[in-house]
Design an enzyme around this catalytic site. Sequence first.
Site, mmCIF file in Angstrom:
data_model
loop_
_atom_site.group_PDB
_atom_site.id
_atom_site.type_symbol
_atom_site.label_atom_id
_atom_site.label_comp_id
_atom_site.label_asym_id
_atom_site.label_seq_id
_atom_site.Cartn_x
_atom_site.Cartn_y
_atom_site.Cartn_z
ATOM 1 N N ASP A 107 14.514 41.164 23.465
ATOM 2 C CA ASP A 107 14.830 41.339 22.166
ATOM 3 C C ASP A 107 13.682 43.032 21.398
ATOM 4 O O ASP A 107 12.247 42.116 21.733
ATOM 5 C CB ASP A 107 14.255 40.191 21.488
ATOM 6 C CG ASP A 107 14.217 40.228 20.428
ATOM 7 O OD1 ASP A 107 14.331 42.051 19.819
ATOM 8 O OD2 ASP A 107 13.919 39.620 19.550
ATOM 9 N N CYS A 124 10.807 33.555 10.670
ATOM 10 C CA CYS A 124 11.426 32.996 11.278
ATOM 11 C C CYS A 124 11.824 32.541 13.068
ATOM 12 O O CYS A 124 12.361 33.585 13.984
ATOM 13 C CB CYS A 124 12.779 34.844 11.113
ATOM 14 S SG CYS A 124 13.384 34.873 9.661
ATOM 15 N N HIS A 141 12.264 34.562 18.340
ATOM 16 C CA HIS A 141 13.393 34.189 16.788
ATOM 17 C C HIS A 141 14.276 34.328 16.665
ATOM 18 O O HIS A 141 14.799 33.915 17.134
ATOM 19 C CB HIS A 141 13.182 36.223 16.048
ATOM 20 C CG HIS A 141 12.959 36.277 15.146
ATOM 21 N ND1 HIS A 141 14.523 36.260 14.235
ATOM 22 C CD2 HIS A 141 12.003 36.706 14.034
ATOM 23 C CE1 HIS A 141 14.273 37.001 13.096
ATOM 24 N NE2 HIS A 141 13.327 36.787 12.647
ATOM 25 N N LYS A 197 11.928 48.519 11.410
ATOM 26 C CA LYS A 197 10.555 47.903 12.446
ATOM 27 C C LYS A 197 10.603 49.463 12.323
ATOM 28 O O LYS A 197 8.724 49.391 13.103
ATOM 29 C CB LYS A 197 10.770 46.908 12.933
ATOM 30 C CG LYS A 197 11.333 46.011 12.257
ATOM 31 C CD LYS A 197 11.125 44.736 13.175
ATOM 32 C CE LYS A 197 11.767 43.703 12.845
ATOM 33 N NZ LYS A 197 11.745 42.883 11.691
ATOM 34 N N GLN A 252 9.895 44.156 18.564
ATOM 35 C CA GLN A 252 8.454 44.638 17.943
ATOM 36 C C GLN A 252 7.642 44.866 19.059
ATOM 37 O O GLN A 252 6.754 45.628 19.068
ATOM 38 C CB GLN A 252 7.745 42.538 17.769
ATOM 39 C CG GLN A 252 7.912 41.843 17.057
ATOM 40 C CD GLN A 252 7.398 42.329 15.117
ATOM 41 O OE1 GLN A 252 6.843 43.600 15.411
ATOM 42 N NE2 GLN A 252 8.423 41.987 14.461
HETATM 43 N N1 PMP Z 1 13.415 39.915 16.171
HETATM 44 C C1 PMP Z 1 12.097 39.997 16.169
HETATM 45 C C2 PMP Z 1 10.880 39.675 17.422
HETATM 46 C C3 PMP Z 1 11.921 39.951 15.493
HETATM 47 O O1 PMP Z 1 10.442 40.107 14.768
HETATM 48 C C4 PMP Z 1 13.160 40.215 14.454
HETATM 49 C C5 PMP Z 1 12.846 40.664 12.365
HETATM 50 N N2 PMP Z 1 11.352 40.088 11.953
HETATM 51 C C6 PMP Z 1 14.105 40.098 14.723
HETATM 52 C C7 PMP Z 1 14.106 40.405 16.076
HETATM 53 C C8 PMP Z 1 15.462 40.697 13.315
HETATM 54 O O2 PMP Z 1 15.503 41.746 13.101
HETATM 55 P P1 PMP Z 1 16.525 42.312 12.271
HETATM 56 O O3 PMP Z 1 16.053 41.224 10.588
HETATM 57 O O4 PMP Z 1 15.920 43.878 12.256
HETATM 58 O O5 PMP Z 1 17.702 41.949 12.319
#
Ligand code: PMP
Length: 413
Positions: free
Chosen positions: A199, A366, A122, A225, A202
């Site tokens: 990270d 993203c 991401h 999430k 998910q």
């Molecule tokens: N890493 C991953 C794998 C994600 O899916 C996301 C959110 N889509 C993020 C980081 C970023 O999370 P946040 O926008 O809550 O900071």
Amino acid sequence: MFDPKLIRNDFPILSRQVHGKPLVYLDNAATTQKPHHVIEALRRYYEESNANVHRGIHTLAEEATALYEQAREQVAHFIHAPSARSIVFTRGSTEAINLVAQAWGRWALKPGDEILLTEMEHHANLVPWQLIAQATGATLQFVGLTADGTLDLAHAQALLSERTKLFAVTHISNVLGTINPVADLIRQAHAVGALVLVDGAQSVPHLPVDVQELDCDFLVFSGHKMLGPTGIGVLYGRPELLEAMPPFQGGGEMISNVWLDHATWNEIPWKFEAGTPHIAGAVGLGAAMEYLSALDMAAVRAHEQSLVAYALSAFERLNHDIMIYGPKDPALRGGVIAFNYQNIHPHDVGQFLDGEGVAIRAGHHCAKPLMRRLGVVATARASFYLYNTTQDADRLIAALQKTKETFSVVAHR
Ligand code: PMP
């Protein structure tokens, strides 16, 4: 007994209608809905205990501080951290990764050092490292992918060397759904002396994660999430690393003492929490963890795996009209299914499905470098969670069939 039909009753939003149809919410990888238990914890906090933390000597300030620190204990317990000292509250996964990149990276990296990432990250686990690489002279390396959307493990092994200072890797891809073998990767990275940031945006919401068993150095995730509020997230760091790292931001709370021209730092974790934190958010996250723990994360994972298996085979009803990204084996993937449908633009698919009451996401998620790797500009994405049912998957498939009929009528006019 894990029963999604009963669980649904805990989520008031799931009983609403969208465009006159019962809502099917399949955008859980973006954010999740909130149960009564979390909404009630937020209401109670604001109605009964709201005050600023740590600084007050009055009853409300003491109560707010106790609730905030109790939430930290709950987080530590949830991921089996050795102590609450290793839990830093942040705004989310993004801020937690930026914290490590800036605080650890500026301190630890020098020209010639390497940061290892993967092609499925991401932007949140990519751009902060680009920034710190530019600032320090370190370079970025990327583990490639196999044809079925898993990490090329031989490539990872080949790229790890004594130059690798940090391997930052997603536990579960927010596009491919791939569950990466992070425990093995951590062992391999540690063997060459590299640290590992996982990270968990998910993964922590969807399956049991034990930081001591994984032996990771950093883990990040987001409250929103996993049934909690937006604006609250977590950085877990090994206490000795957090002790050694300089602060991220300066301001109130993160100091021990301040003079006009210099300052000394508070103990961890508060050294990394400058300014008034999102107290209600932490309280809400604690309540979300209580709720998830009562259900049991292994049961959450088992439910999602069977739901994804059901959805993947139901997609076969759509014949060859659908392109699904990521591993075919439900045991290798989380609750995310990214797809493209016929030659219909994913935004059109998403909009049509919304008209049928089915909420999915469409776009680059993203993960623009991954989109390029897949040879697409965007995909549609359905993502499941504990309150979704096989009926939700059936509604998705039926809505996709209707999309096809509608678009072929339009195309033949
Ligand atoms: N890493 C991953 C794998 C994600 O899916 C996301 C959110 N889509 C993020 C980081 C970023 O999370 P946040 O926008 O809550 O900071």
